[in-house]
Scaffold this motif. Sequence first.
Motif, mmCIF file in Angstrom:
data_model
loop_
_atom_site.group_PDB
_atom_site.id
_atom_site.type_symbol
_atom_site.label_atom_id
_atom_site.label_comp_id
_atom_site.label_asym_id
_atom_site.label_seq_id
_atom_site.Cartn_x
_atom_site.Cartn_y
_atom_site.Cartn_z
ATOM 1 N N ARG A 143 1.177 -1.626 0.148
ATOM 2 C CA ARG A 143 -0.186 -0.119 -0.072
ATOM 3 C C ARG A 143 0.994 1.403 -0.025
ATOM 4 O O ARG A 143 0.571 2.112 -1.118
ATOM 5 C CB ARG A 143 -0.891 0.206 0.740
ATOM 6 C CG ARG A 143 -2.153 1.081 1.156
ATOM 7 C CD ARG A 143 -2.504 1.288 2.496
ATOM 8 N NE ARG A 143 -3.718 2.695 2.640
ATOM 9 C CZ ARG A 143 -4.801 2.789 2.190
ATOM 10 N NH1 ARG A 143 -5.981 1.619 0.955
ATOM 11 N NH2 ARG A 143 -5.399 4.090 2.347
ATOM 12 N N GLU A 192 1.485 8.618 9.495
ATOM 13 C CA GLU A 192 0.527 7.899 9.765
ATOM 14 C C GLU A 192 -0.565 8.651 11.412
ATOM 15 O O GLU A 192 -1.639 8.402 12.033
ATOM 16 C CB GLU A 192 1.006 6.257 9.970
ATOM 17 C CG GLU A 192 -0.337 5.097 10.303
ATOM 18 C CD GLU A 192 -0.947 5.062 9.744
ATOM 19 O OE1 GLU A 192 -1.943 3.977 9.552
ATOM 20 O OE2 GLU A 192 -0.950 5.664 8.146
ATOM 21 N N GLU A 252 -4.253 5.726 8.598
ATOM 22 C CA GLU A 252 -5.262 4.707 7.290
ATOM 23 C C GLU A 252 -6.474 4.222 7.724
ATOM 24 O O GLU A 252 -7.938 3.716 7.224
ATOM 25 C CB GLU A 252 -4.216 3.041 6.490
ATOM 26 C CG GLU A 252 -5.006 2.259 5.759
ATOM 27 C CD GLU A 252 -4.217 1.160 5.420
ATOM 28 O OE1 GLU A 252 -4.624 0.429 5.081
ATOM 29 O OE2 GLU A 252 -2.972 1.136 6.159
ATOM 30 N N TYR A 255 -11.371 2.740 8.506
ATOM 31 C CA TYR A 255 -11.430 3.540 7.599
ATOM 32 C C TYR A 255 -13.105 4.494 7.102
ATOM 33 O O TYR A 255 -12.679 5.373 6.826
ATOM 34 C CB TYR A 255 -12.122 2.443 6.154
ATOM 35 C CG TYR A 255 -10.790 1.847 5.714
ATOM 36 C CD1 TYR A 255 -9.530 2.642 5.595
ATOM 37 C CD2 TYR A 255 -10.717 0.495 5.328
ATOM 38 C CE1 TYR A 255 -8.310 1.483 5.064
ATOM 39 C CE2 TYR A 255 -9.982 -0.425 5.554
ATOM 40 C CZ TYR A 255 -8.460 0.065 5.556
ATOM 41 O OH TYR A 255 -7.363 -1.138 4.631
ATOM 42 N N ASN A 309 -9.025 5.017 0.604
ATOM 43 C CA ASN A 309 -8.171 6.105 0.228
ATOM 44 C C ASN A 309 -7.819 6.751 0.779
ATOM 45 O O ASN A 309 -6.910 8.227 0.365
ATOM 46 C CB ASN A 309 -7.427 5.121 -1.086
ATOM 47 C CG ASN A 309 -8.437 5.813 -1.829
ATOM 48 O OD1 ASN A 309 -9.798 6.724 -1.731
ATOM 49 N ND2 ASN A 309 -7.729 6.320 -3.614
ATOM 50 N N ASP A 318 -6.926 8.498 3.581
ATOM 51 C CA ASP A 318 -5.658 8.199 4.315
ATOM 52 C C ASP A 318 -4.182 8.760 3.091
ATOM 53 O O ASP A 318 -3.555 9.663 3.659
ATOM 54 C CB ASP A 318 -5.357 7.916 4.984
ATOM 55 C CG ASP A 318 -4.526 6.380 4.166
ATOM 56 O OD1 ASP A 318 -5.748 5.784 3.748
ATOM 57 O OD2 ASP A 318 -3.720 6.041 4.650
ATOM 58 N N ASP A 347 -1.302 4.318 -1.515
ATOM 59 C CA ASP A 347 -1.801 4.093 -1.699
ATOM 60 C C ASP A 347 -1.541 2.880 -3.228
ATOM 61 O O ASP A 347 -2.531 2.629 -4.702
ATOM 62 C CB ASP A 347 -3.439 4.292 -2.619
ATOM 63 C CG ASP A 347 -4.822 3.166 -2.889
ATOM 64 O OD1 ASP A 347 -4.970 2.415 -2.341
ATOM 65 O OD2 ASP A 347 -6.014 4.304 -3.757
#
Length: 144
Positions: free
Chosen positions: A21, A74, A79, A82, A93, A95, A130
């Motif tokens: 990712r 982070e 992430e 969700y 996606n 984040d 991503d």
Amino acid sequence: MRGGQYMKSYSKKLHFHLPSRRGLVNITQDVQDAVGESGIKEGMVLVNAMNITASVFINDDESGLHQDYEKWLEGLAPEKPYSQYRHNGYEDNADAHLKRTVMGRETVVAVTEGRLDFGTWEQIFYYEFDGKRDKRVLVKIIGE
């Protein structure tokens, strides 16, 4: 135009498909190779992430710093879960979009005597937020 010469331009696309990712790739040599292919000795190079969930930026190529980016980003835009993001629905996606905003879309570097003209320790990086799908980076060189 200077001295009877016309400005030239050269474009090259770098292609990425990272298996995870998120991932960080030093693309300095790829960009320098494009400068060499262009034949341009004096000018500028734009290096642009062509996807809204990836970044291009300049910094030091040091593994501890790379780990610090990951921890810091982070913390800013985790992430999961969700469900914390309104963007997430069909996609997961949000984040990645936020991380890209913080790290930036592109960088510009001077070309001097056919070489990238950097400060001490500077390198160019592609940062994917991503991954697991095809992405591109545009390298556009303009000069003479």
